[in-house]
Scaffold this active site. Sequence first.
Site, PDB file in Angstrom:
ATOM      1  N   LYS A 171       0.834  -1.207   0.000  1.00 61.86           N
ATOM      2  CA  LYS A 171       0.000   0.000   0.000  1.00 61.86           C
ATOM      3  C   LYS A 171       0.868   1.256   0.000  1.00 61.86           C
ATOM      4  O   LYS A 171       0.687   2.164  -0.819  1.00 61.86           O
ATOM      5  CB  LYS A 171      -0.910   0.007   1.233  1.00 61.86           C
ATOM      6  CG  LYS A 171      -1.733   1.279   1.390  1.00 61.86           C
ATOM      7  CD  LYS A 171      -2.352   1.378   2.769  1.00 61.86           C
ATOM      8  CE  LYS A 171      -1.312   1.768   3.806  1.00 61.86           C
ATOM      9  NZ  LYS A 171      -1.880   2.007   5.145  1.00 61.86           N
TER      10      LYS A 171
ATOM     11  N   ASP B 100      -6.109   1.475   1.583  1.00 63.23           N
ATOM     12  CA  ASP B 100      -6.129   1.667   3.035  1.00 63.23           C
ATOM     13  C   ASP B 100      -7.561   1.409   3.519  1.00 63.23           C
ATOM     14  O   ASP B 100      -8.408   0.934   2.760  1.00 63.23           O
ATOM     15  CB  ASP B 100      -5.631   3.066   3.407  1.00 63.23           C
ATOM     16  CG  ASP B 100      -6.648   4.154   3.091  1.00 63.23           C
ATOM     17  OD1 ASP B 100      -7.575   3.894   2.275  1.00 63.23           O
ATOM     18  OD2 ASP B 100      -6.537   5.257   3.650  1.00 63.23           O
TER      19      ASP B 100
END
Length: 212
Positions: free
Chosen positions: A123, A142
């Site tokens: 991420k 997220d």
Amino acid sequence: MQEEDKKKLVEEIIRRLERIYPNKLELNFQTPFELLIAVLLAAQATDAKVNQVTAKLFEKYKTPEDYLKVSSEELEKDISSINYYRNKAKYIRSACKILLEKYQGQVPKSIEELTKLPGIGRKSASMILYNAFGINEGIAVDTHTARVSRRLGLTNEEKPEKIEADLMKITQRQDWGKLSNLFILHGRYVCVAKNPKHKECVLYDLCPSREL
């Protein structure tokens, strides 16, 4: 919903959200290296708090060498108002050492290389690549991106890597980073976890979760 319908839906979602939000992170940075440091500090901390700390930090530390010149204790003190600051100080110093040893002090430009740095997962790597270099190698998922994606019916998955795979299939590659930035902001300010602000949502008429 068929994949082709989802592709059209994503295009419309991006078009609407672009009218409201800037295509950028809320972390303050001037260089790829500053973004790397900010991202390392951001785990379990708000962007506002990180920006408060980096305002002084980035005046003192300009290069990877600067973070290695000081003692661990001094760096810890400089970031002590951030959650888990001791671990984050270790990550920063270790990452700086790797940058100097392997990349001539520069931030690498691939997910594979970035995820070898301590404290950087897929991420974070995707976030850095797009926002620092304009490279679309992945979609940063997220909690906000995950929540917005599920509510809009773009995925039924729970795990970030599976959500990312679903989104990558229905989003044009050139929009991967943009989608993440827009979903993060929309999830932070409108499509919040509890009591989403339906009256403020420009996606309300498109959202299958609006009656929930």
